[in-house]
Scaffold this motif. Structure first.
Motif, PDB file in Angstrom:
ATOM      1  N   MET A   1       0.835  -1.193   0.000  1.00 50.61           N
ATOM      2  CA  MET A   1       0.000   0.000   0.000  1.00 50.61           C
ATOM      3  C   MET A   1       0.876   1.252   0.000  1.00 50.61           C
ATOM      4  O   MET A   1       1.902   1.295   0.661  1.00 50.61           O
ATOM      5  N   ILE A   2       0.464   2.257  -0.759  1.00 54.46           N
ATOM      6  CA  ILE A   2       1.170   3.538  -0.842  1.00 54.46           C
ATOM      7  C   ILE A   2       0.354   4.586  -0.102  1.00 54.46           C
ATOM      8  O   ILE A   2      -0.865   4.694  -0.307  1.00 54.46           O
ATOM      9  N   LEU A   3       1.014   5.358   0.748  1.00 58.04           N
ATOM     10  CA  LEU A   3       0.355   6.497   1.373  1.00 58.04           C
ATOM     11  C   LEU A   3       0.655   7.727   0.529  1.00 58.04           C
ATOM     12  O   LEU A   3       1.816   8.053   0.283  1.00 58.04           O
ATOM     13  N   MET A   4      -0.400   8.404   0.080  1.00 61.58           N
ATOM     14  CA  MET A   4      -0.207   9.596  -0.745  1.00 61.58           C
ATOM     15  C   MET A   4      -0.846  10.798  -0.096  1.00 61.58           C
ATOM     16  O   MET A   4      -2.042  10.807   0.207  1.00 61.58           O
ATOM     17  N   LEU A   5      -0.047  11.838   0.122  1.00 62.42           N
ATOM     18  CA  LEU A   5      -0.544  13.104   0.635  1.00 62.42           C
ATOM     19  C   LEU A   5      -1.090  13.904  -0.536  1.00 62.42           C
ATOM     20  O   LEU A   5      -0.355  14.217  -1.486  1.00 62.42           O
ATOM     21  N   CYS A   6      -2.372  14.215  -0.487  1.00 63.94           N
ATOM     22  CA  CYS A   6      -3.029  14.918  -1.596  1.00 63.94           C
ATOM     23  C   CYS A   6      -3.452  16.310  -1.133  1.00 63.94           C
ATOM     24  O   CYS A   6      -4.390  16.440  -0.340  1.00 63.94           O
ATOM     25  N   GLY A   7      -2.765  17.337  -1.640  1.00 62.76           N
ATOM     26  CA  GLY A   7      -3.080  18.695  -1.225  1.00 62.76           C
ATOM     27  C   GLY A   7      -3.474  19.616  -2.351  1.00 62.76           C
ATOM     28  O   GLY A   7      -3.765  20.789  -2.122  1.00 62.76           O
ATOM     29  N   THR A   8      -3.494  19.108  -3.592  1.00 63.39           N
ATOM     30  CA  THR A   8      -3.879  19.927  -4.735  1.00 63.39           C
ATOM     31  C   THR A   8      -4.760  19.104  -5.655  1.00 63.39           C
ATOM     32  O   THR A   8      -4.823  17.874  -5.549  1.00 63.39           O
ATOM     33  N   SER A   9      -5.423  19.776  -6.584  1.00 66.03           N
ATOM     34  CA  SER A   9      -6.324  19.060  -7.493  1.00 66.03           C
ATOM     35  C   SER A   9      -5.558  18.089  -8.377  1.00 66.03           C
ATOM     36  O   SER A   9      -6.027  16.971  -8.647  1.00 66.03           O
TER      37      SER A   9
END
Length: 261
Positions: free
Chosen positions: A1-9
């Motif tokens: 599993m990959i943790l992805m920080l999503c802060g933009t569109s």
């Protein structure tokens, strides 16, 4: 599993891209509305800010194998926490950042290297100021600009309770709060500038996929001064690389996961 920080569109689009390539992704976002949009597209998402220790715990408990940092270019604390957590656990870290735009010189476009510098320049210019940099650093501008009889400070930010409470605590009147969620069209930006008789607009450089272009170009074409806070000059990634291509980042993640087996 990959943790992805999503802060933009476009970071959210990257999460979808990774998922379509068969990579298991869990997104981490700040607001419930961002989580809802991702989950509607089939991406599992958790909500809330993470300090470094909380991120280490999350990575350990979830058995994650890599961290992809797609948080906002100005979210320096989030970057540092992600880098530190990945390093503490020996996980590969990848930074995605939309390409920086090259702006032509313009007599009314003023570049600032910090929020404080932007506030100082706005104070020098005077007149009605529209602040579009969000709520996180609002106190810097409130301290510098509120109370000056030659400045009217209007703030444009997300319509969340935290922002509204912060505005009122700082003494920003309700009539000077524009609580709206973007992105905004050129026509919308122009209408807001006219409505508030704006003379100075303050923004952050966010890059090619953000709405800064419409905001900036509309302001300059209307004769406003634009103060733009440029990105912090930092590099991220295991080898100092910042990826601006979905395909290149995906290939790097896939290679790292293969090598870690």
């Amino acid at each position: 599993m990959i943790l992805m920080l999503c802060g933009t569109s476009d970071a959210r689009e990257l999460a979808l891209h990774l998922s379509r390539q068969g990579l298991p992704v869990q997104a981490s976002v700040v607001t419930p509305s961002a989580a809802e949009r991702l989950e509607a597209a089939g991406i599992s998402a958790r909500t809330g800010r993470l300090d470094m220790q909380a991120m280490i715990s999350l990575l350990q408990e979830g058995g994650y194998r890599a961290v992809v940092d797609g948080s906002h270019p100005f979210a320096l604390e989030a970057h540092a926490n992600a880098i530190g957590a990945a390093a503490a656990l020996g996980l590969p870290y990848f930074r995605y950042e939309r390409q920086s735009l090259i702006y032509d010189s313009h007599p009314r476009l003023i570049l600032a290297d910090s929020y404080e510098a932007a506030a100082r320049r706005a104070k020098e210019l005077k007149g009605p100021v529209m602040l579009t940099t969000g709520g996180k650093t609002l106190e810097i501008f409130a301290e510098a600009l509120l109370g000056d009889p030659d400045i009217r400070l209007t703030v444009r930010l997300l319509p969340c309770v935290e922002n509204m409470e912060k505005c009122l605590a700082l003494g920003i009147e309700q009539r000077n709060i524009i609580a709206l969620q973007g992105p905004f069209s050129r026509e919308m930006n122009e209408a807001l500038y006219r409505q508030y008789d704006t003379k100075v607009m303050i923004t952050k450089e966010s890059g090619a996929e953000g709405s800064v272009d419409e905001k900036l170009q509309a302001a300059l074409d209307m004769g406003l001064y634009v103060i733009m806070i440029v990105r912090p000059g930092m590099s991220f990634g295991d080898d100092g690389t910042v990826f601006d291509s979905f395909d290149e980042l995906t290939a790097a993640v896939q290679a790292a996961l293969r090598n870690s087996r």
